[in-house]
Design a protein around this motif. Structure first.
Motif, PDB file in Angstrom:
ATOM      1  N   ARG B  34      37.284  32.962  41.515  1.00  0.00           N
ATOM      2  CA  ARG B  34      37.835  33.933  42.465  1.00  0.00           C
ATOM      3  C   ARG B  34      37.375  33.638  43.886  1.00  0.00           C
ATOM      4  O   ARG B  34      36.284  33.107  44.117  1.00  0.00           O
ATOM      5  CB  ARG B  34      37.492  35.380  42.076  1.00  0.00           C
ATOM      6  N   ASP B  42      42.166  32.264  35.825  1.00  0.00           N
ATOM      7  CA  ASP B  42      41.696  33.210  34.837  1.00  0.00           C
ATOM      8  C   ASP B  42      41.542  32.524  33.479  1.00  0.00           C
ATOM      9  O   ASP B  42      42.530  32.098  32.882  1.00  0.00           O
ATOM     10  CB  ASP B  42      42.694  34.377  34.764  1.00  0.00           C
ATOM     11  N   ALA B 246      46.897  35.809  38.867  1.00  0.00           N
ATOM     12  CA  ALA B 246      45.872  34.781  38.767  1.00  0.00           C
ATOM     13  C   ALA B 246      46.456  33.584  38.020  1.00  0.00           C
ATOM     14  O   ALA B 246      47.314  33.742  37.149  1.00  0.00           O
ATOM     15  CB  ALA B 246      44.655  35.311  38.036  1.00  0.00           C
TER      16      ALA B 246
END
Lengths: 284, 276
Positions: B34, B42, B246
């Motif tokens: 992140r 992810d 993501a």
């Protein structure tokens, strides 16, 4: 058609006004230069540059003044350049641009840059001359000037370092090179023209400084024997001749002509470095 | 030769005979990445096989470049970037406190999208990293310089002007110089972030051929937006897609399977040009 004509007239007037403004600005510069040359050229000679002042500067030359100026400049640069460039490297390379630390340092530099030079003079007098007991000396004057130069040297150097493409940093990191290697071999050489230009601008500032030196390096016009001697800078010499010495107008003009010529040379050099070399890129 | 399903083993040095099992050299386990609050990757798990070319494909913003940069810890340089999960290179965790990042990056070379030669001479571009990694003998440096420049097909073009600025080379030549510079450190793995996308078609073709010629000698991970290129050069392909804002790995497999018989509908839609 009428609208068209109106527009043309308006354009013409605006263009004319802009040219007038440009003309006025350059006129001020050339008028000053002409005035200085007119008043000082006759008095300017090789002897003027190589003799020490006699009779408070009414006669003789400015040799001791030039030496004092050079010494003050040397002290100022020796003290300020390493500090300023190290700060710039820290701000540009090691501290994130948005960090609180960077913001505080940058803010204090902005404030410092805006402080009137007479205030620097008072500070220098209180701190260097009196508190550190350096007296009226070239050392106090140079150190006071160093404080004045810090913001300009730091901000130009930081801007120069930031202008170096990030690809150099990431490529160097991807090759497993340390930050020090990247800095010394790639980033500093690439930023060298801007560092040099900033340095020259700083020298220009220091040469032109009067108020900060009045209370610190003093105005004794004899040849300085050491850094702890008082010494009169060129700008201060001009101030003294024109304000305190009746009949000192001609040498004042000649000294001003010398100072302006020096500043002109330094500025031209700075511009050449900033624009010319940056495009060429420094090669090793 | 890429039509051969066993093409990934054709490399002469590291990969072994065509019958042998693919050998994972990079093992990525549950990698999440992140930037500040914004998730970029992810829970990605993936094996990169030794001596093979693995292509990372997918639309913009699906985390391919982030994945690539995590492998040699270039993500360390990005403020606010945080990583969860494990990346093993030769069974060593690269986030282990004792892992030497500079040594890691020496083993894992990287080539960027935009050619990024240093503003030095061609010779110094290759000599600088060599010198800093301990190869200081002039004759050795000269020999390595010639070898890697020959490897990337640049020697004949520049051998008589090694001392001119690397910035005077054309874009394609600069990119090949960057590949040579990475090869000079004798890496085991090469990460390439769209190495052809900033080049004109001819230069792009030359670099593509070069990458093919490196197959087998080096383990190569390449990000590309050019599906046709991925299909031409890669042995394996990993397809990334953005889900829940993501990047996620949708499908990984032999390049041929990904392009001809994908298991996932999304992959099929993407490689056929219906989506993305």
């Amino acid at each position: 058609m009428l609208l068209r004509a109106k527009q043309q007239i308006r354009d013409g007037v605006i263009q004319g006004l802009i040219y007038l403004a440009v003309l006025l600005v350059s006129l001020v510069f050339f008028w000053m230069l002409f005035d200085l040359a007119h008043g000082g050229a006759a008095h300017l000679s090789w002897q003027f540059l190589t003799e020490s002042p006699i009779d408070a500067g009414r006669a003789g030359g400015i040799a001791s003044i030039l030496v004092s100026t050079a010494l003050i400049l040397l002290v100022a640069l020796t003290a300020s350049v390493p500090l300023a460039w190290a700060t710039a490297v820290l701000l540009a390379e090691f501290v994130p641009a948005e960090s609180a630390f960077g913001k505080i340092v940058r803010f204090s530099l902005y404030v410092l840059a805006g402080v009137p030079s007479i205030v620097f003079g008072l500070f220098g007098n209180a701190f260097f001359s009196i508190y550190l007991e350096l007296g009226f000396s070239i050392l106090s004057g140079g150190l006071t000037l160093a404080c004045m130069l810090l913001p300009i040297l730091t901000s130009t150097a930081e801007a120069g370092l930031r202008a170096v493409p990030d690809t150099y940093r990431s490529s160097a990191a991807a090759l497993g090179l340390s930050r020090t290697v990247a800095l010394t071999h790639l980033i500093l050489p690439a930023a060298a023209p801007t560092l040099a230009a900033g340095l020259l601008i700083g020298i220009g500032r220091a040469l032109a400084e009067t108020a900060a030196l009045l209370f610190t390096s003093g105005y004794v016009d004899r040849m300085p024997g050491s850094l702890l001697d008082s010494g009169r800078a060129l700008a201060l010499h001009i101030f003294d001749l024109s304000m305190n010495v009746p009949g000192g107008d001609n040498p004042a003009y000649a000294s001003a002509l010398v100072l302006v010529s020096l500043l002109l040379c330094i500025n031209i050099l700075a511009m050449k470095l900033a624009y010319g070399l940056q495009r060429k890129k420094i090669m090793t | 030769m890429n039509d051969d399903p066993n093409a990934f083993t054709l490399g002469p040095l590291q990969a072994g005979p065509p019958c042998c099992e693919p050998q994972p050299v990079i093992q990525v386990r549950n990698l999440s990445l992140r930037y500040n609050r914004q998730a970029a990757l992810d829970n990605v798990s993936l094996d990169i096989y030794k001596g093979c070319i693995t292509a990372l494909i997918g639309p913009s913003g699906c985390g391919k470049t982030s994945f690539l940069s995590a492998i040699n810890r270039m993500t360390d340089l990005i403020p606010g970037c945080s990583i969860d999960g494990r990346i093993l290179v030769d069974n060593q965790d690269i986030h282990h406190p004792q892992c030497d990042v500079q040594a890691l990056r020496r083993r894992i070379g990287m080539v960027f999208q935009k050619p990024a030669p240093f503003p030095l001479s061609i010779r110094r571009n290759i000599a600088l990293p060599l010198n800093e990694h301990g190869t200081t003998q002039k004759t050795e440096v000269t020999a390595i310089t010639e070898t890697v420049l020959r490897d990337v097909g640049l020697w004949d073009e520049v051998c008589d002007r090694l001392d001119v600025s690397a910035l005077s080379l054309s874009g394609g030549q600069q990119q090949r110089l960057c590949i040579a510079r990475a090869l000079a450190l004798n890496p085991e793995i090469l990460l390439m972030d769209e190495p052809c996308s900033a080049l004109d078609p001819i230069a792009s073709g030359v670099v593509e051929d070069l990458i093919c010629s490196l197959q087998g000698r080096y383990t190569i991970v390449i990000v590309t937006h050019n599906l046709a290129q991925a299909r031409r050069i890669a042995n394996y392909a990993a397809f990334f897609w953005v889900k829940d804002q993501a990047g996620q790995l949708v499908e990984f497999g032999r390049c041929r399977h990904i392009f001809e018989s994908p298991r996932d509908e999304l992959t099929a839609a993407y490689v056929n040009g219906a989506r993305g």
